[in-house]
Design an enzyme around this catalytic site. Structure first.
Site, PDB file in Angstrom:
ATOM      1  N   SER A   1       0.840  -1.198   0.000  1.00  8.70           N
ATOM      2  CA  SER A   1       0.000   0.000   0.000  1.00  8.70           C
ATOM      3  C   SER A   1       0.869   1.239   0.000  1.00  8.70           C
ATOM      4  O   SER A   1       2.011   1.216   0.478  1.00  8.70           O
ATOM      5  CB  SER A   1      -0.897   0.022   1.241  1.00  8.70           C
ATOM      6  OG  SER A   1      -0.137   0.348   2.395  1.00  8.70           O
ATOM      7  N   ASP A   2       0.346   2.320  -0.552  1.00 12.07           N
ATOM      8  CA  ASP A   2       0.942   3.620  -0.260  1.00 12.07           C
ATOM      9  C   ASP A   2       0.748   3.860   1.232  1.00 12.07           C
ATOM     10  O   ASP A   2      -0.105   3.256   1.876  1.00 12.07           O
ATOM     11  CB  ASP A   2       0.281   4.721  -1.093  1.00 12.07           C
ATOM     12  CG  ASP A   2       1.166   5.948  -1.234  1.00 12.07           C
ATOM     13  OD1 ASP A   2       2.128   6.094  -0.454  1.00 12.07           O
ATOM     14  OD2 ASP A   2       0.902   6.767  -2.142  1.00 12.07           O
ATOM     15  N   TRP A   3       1.527   4.741   1.788  1.00 12.56           N
ATOM     16  CA  TRP A   3       1.551   4.927   3.238  1.00 12.56           C
ATOM     17  C   TRP A   3       0.205   5.495   3.723  1.00 12.56           C
ATOM     18  O   TRP A   3      -0.119   6.649   3.471  1.00 12.56           O
ATOM     19  CB  TRP A   3       2.708   5.833   3.623  1.00 12.56           C
ATOM     20  CG  TRP A   3       3.987   5.107   3.932  1.00 12.56           C
ATOM     21  CD1 TRP A   3       4.754   5.267   5.046  1.00 12.56           C
ATOM     22  CD2 TRP A   3       4.661   4.110   3.153  1.00 12.56           C
ATOM     23  NE1 TRP A   3       5.854   4.431   5.018  1.00 12.56           N
ATOM     24  CE2 TRP A   3       5.815   3.698   3.861  1.00 12.56           C
ATOM     25  CE3 TRP A   3       4.387   3.492   1.936  1.00 12.56           C
ATOM     26  CZ2 TRP A   3       6.700   2.727   3.395  1.00 12.56           C
ATOM     27  CZ3 TRP A   3       5.276   2.519   1.464  1.00 12.56           C
ATOM     28  CH2 TRP A   3       6.401   2.154   2.183  1.00 12.56           C
TER      29      TRP A   3
END
Length: 760
Positions: free
Chosen positions: A234-236
């Site tokens: 995932s993106d953060w």
């Protein structure tokens, strides 16, 4: 160190408890994976990139996630993309990978290949291009280079994250053809050509479903169709529903959720044991990624001086000369005035997660001094005071300009104008800079403007200056590179990887960009960037692929290996390029394809090949390309395949999308048929276009037209031949039965049977 085999990794998973497996699904902190000490599973570290190593400074106890070690700041992607050179990205990747190995970083978070849908996107400075072919080719070169050192990459942000506004919750609403042709192609090319170790999914939704929960995107397309083997992270902070993510194919949540989402997965698996299969598959992918780094450690290299020189070389390949009436290169005997605070305080990179902590910045002023060129410098304006000019600074600039033979004015966008987290609202330079350039042009017409910006700007003074140099955000050595270009030590060879429009209102996404809190409608479809401007024959400031040189090039002798080819074949194209000037230089030869088949709505042309070649004065070199069916194809959502119709296509060879030098027409023959089933609503025109059914429907028409009554003169006046042809083309079969020929039921049924039999 022994390398873990696939068998050993599977055995490790069998030994893991359910809690340990679920624990692997999220980070231990901001940058590390979790350990399972009892099984010898160590953690690895990831770090932001992609134009430098933004590793958190772990030696300081109170270090924040955004406090990073000292590192080399290489040119941002807006610059290196303009090199149009796979070797530039290869060299960048090679250098960064060595730094990662030396710093114990397993994976660098990049490259970023989101399409530059609008020049307003705040993060465009770290995206590669408005063109998916160029973005994919350069990304693949970078990924292969990094991963040759057993360091992973994380191509991002998958997918349709083309604005910063409401990026965590907005839905990118887009039809599948546009997705496939424009927004997924760069990712697909990278997967097929380089197999990135990880793919980072974006925050946003696609057609109202979060990307991290889209089984269609992460499993059906990415893994099953493209053959992706790595992990999806995932993106953060991009995880919405971790259980749905696991089912969809989301492997790793970053950063840590403090165990909250791990427990949700644990509870879900206990309730539904069938989910353990998904869990085991995810853990297997994660362990392969982890051990691919741990089992292949290298010494690495972090030589600041050597890598600084590489940063300069990369920027020299990337700077674009937009205008030159002969004033460049500079001559030592000229009385040169350097104006603008960007000359002493260059903007070398964008803001946000890719921001590199470096203190080895060589400004243009420093570089001018080191070059031995005599010059005078005044500040001219304050970078951070964008609206109102300073009377004292302006007067100093005008006085110096009046008493100099040539002015080099450094202009650009301040950090506050473009950054991750928000989008631009206009394309203007700060008013104070535009005003000062205009004032200087009234007292001295010999002006060179050097730009430092991450995305296109408007240039109301363009006709009033003699030369314009686009340096973009060129990294810590931008000053040296710019001065080497200005003085002719290096011949510029960069080409624009994005179109510079004349007005914001001209941009394709103007009506749909960043206007709604909840939805982003991709109403312009496939017409993004030059595909839009060239198809509309719209004037632009500077077109895609454009860039000048201190020499000139002549194109000739286009030839193809054969005049026609089919689905499984390739076709070779060669062209001669001669340096007709007096200095050595590099030219980017670009190959575009134009579809003449009228099988679908297509752009005027599309980039399908590029090569950068070094040519000495008077020398001629041959440049070669290979094209295939995909080079001609568009994504047909009726058959869910890439489809190229039989017919004529033009190969266009040019120096930019608006400077086509040579054309060669070829023929393509496909064995792929669009008619998969014939129903009462299949049109006569589609049947006539298919060679399997053409003779059947033609014979039927001929037979029944003979049986129809002769029309009188008044009917002939009302129904022209053209009208008859067009009406027949769009006539569904059912109207032949009910209106056209008054067929008997058996005749109509037999016609449908004969037609369907023909396409089996």
């Amino acid at each position: 160190m022994a390398v873990h085999t696939d068998k050993e990794i599977k055995e490790l998973i069998q030994k893991m408890t359910l809690e340990e497996k679920c624990g692997m699904l999220s980070g231990a902190d901001y940058w590390h994976t979790k350990t399972v000490n009892r099984l010898g599973i160590d953690h690895i570290m990831v770090s932001d990139g992609p134009h430098g190593l933004r590793k958190q400074n772990l030696e300081k106890e109170e270090s924040s996630a955004n406090e990073s070690i000292k590192a080399i700041c290489f040119p941002a992607a807006c610059a290196t993309a303009s090199s149009f050179d796979r070797d530039v990205l290869k060299k960048l990747g090679d250098t960064l990978a060595k730094e990662c190995q030396q710093q114990d970083v397993s994976t660098i978070l990049g490259p970023a290949v989101n399409i530059k849908r609008s020049p307003l996107c705040g993060r465009n400075f770290e995206y590669i291009s408005e063109d998916p072919y160029l973005a994919g080719e350069l990304a693949a070169s970078y990924i292969n280079s990094v991963q040759s050192h057993h360091v992973g990459t994380s191509i991002k942000h998958f997918a349709l994250n083309n604005q910063e506004y409401r990026r965590l919750t907005s839905s990118s609403n887009c039809d599948e053809r546009t997705m496939r042709e424009i927004y997924l192609t760069a990712f697909e090319k990278a997967v097929r050509q380089s197999q990135p170790a990880t793919i980072m999914h974006s925050y946003n939704k696609i057609n109202h479903e979060y990307t991290g929960e889209s089984k269609w995107l992460l499993t059906d397309v990415l893994r099953k169709e493209w053959g992706y083997k790595g992990i999806v992270m995932s993106d953060w902070g991009a995880v919405n529903d971790r259980v749905k993510g696991l089912i969809a194919g989301e492997d790793l949540e970053m950063p840590t959720s403090g165990g909250i989402n791990d427990k949700k997965v644990l509870d879900a698996v206990k309730k539904n044991p069938e989910l353990e299969k998904n869990l085991n598959e995810t853990c297997e992918r994660l362990l392969k990624w982890i051990f691919s780094f741990l089992d292949n450690r290298e010494d690495g290299e972090f030589d600041f001086a050597k890598h600084h020189d590489i940063a300069r070389e990369l920027e020299e390949e990337s700077i674009v000369l937009l205008k030159n009436d002969g004033i460049l290169p500079l001559k030592k005997e000229q009385k040169i005035a350097v104006i603008g605070e960007f000359a002493s305080k260059p903007r070398i990179q964008g803001g946000g997660s890719s921001h590199i902590n470096t203190d080895t910045v060589v400004s243009p002023i420093d570089a001018f001094k080191n070059s031995g060129i005599t010059f005078d410098y005044v500040q001219g304006y304050y970078i951070d005071k964008t609206e109102e000019d300073d009377a004292v600074l302006s007067k100093e600039a005008l006085d110096l300009a009046q008493n100099s033979s040539i002015i080099v004015f450094f202009a650009g966008l301040p950090d506050s104008y473009e950054s991750e987290g928000y989008d631009r609202t206009h394309l203007n330079l700060p008013p104070v800079q535009n005003k000062l350039i205009d004032q200087i042009s009234k007292v001295n017409s010999n002006i060179v403007v050097v730009l430092q910006n991450g995305s296109p700007v408007l240039m109301p003074w363009a006709e009033k200056v003699n030369a314009i140099v686009e340096a973009y955000l060129g990294g810590e050595a931008v000053g040296e590179a710019a001065v080497n270009i200005l003085t002719g030590k290096v011949n510029p060879s960069g080409k624009l990887a994005e179109t510079f429009p004349l007005r914001l209102e001209d941009t394709p996404a103007y009506l749909n960009f960043s206007k709604d809190k909840h939805n982003v409608d991709y109403g312009e479809g496939i017409f993004v960037g030059y595909r839009y401007y060239d198809s509309r024959k719209m004037d632009v400031a500077y077109p895609f692929g454009y860039g000048l040189s201190y020499t000139t090039f002549e194109y000739s002798n286009i030839s193809v290996s054969k005049d026609s080819f089919s689905d499984d074949e390739t076709l070779s194209v060669t062209v001669s390029v001669k340096n007709t000037g007096s200095v050595a230089g590099k030219e980017v030869v670009q190959l575009y394809i134009k579809d003449n088949t009228d099988s679908s709505i297509r752009p005027e042309k599309e980039l399908k090949g590029f090569e950068k070649v070094m040519v000495e004065p008077g020398q001629t070199k041959t440049v070669s390309f290979t094209i295939n069916k995909r080079s001609l194809a568009w994504y047909n959502t009726d058959i869910h395949e890439w489809y190229a119709a039989s017919g004529e296509y033009d190969i266009l060879i040019g120096s930019s999308s608006r400077d086509i030098r040579l054309t060669k027409r070829i023929n393509f023959k496909t064995k792929v048929y669009l008619l998969r089933e014939i129903t009462q609503n299949t049109t006569v025109g589609d049947l006539m276009d298919d060679d399997r059914t053409c003779s059947i429907i033609k014979a039927f028409n001929d037979k029944n037209q003979k049986n129809s009554k002769e029309i009188d003169s008044s009917e002939k006046e009302a129904i022209t031949d053209r009208m008859s042809e067009e009406m027949l083309d769009s006539t569904p079969l059912r109207t032949l039965h009910t209106m056209g020929f008054n067929l008997k039921e058996d005749d109509y049924t037999n016609l449908l049977k004969d037609l369907n039999k023909a396409i089996q």
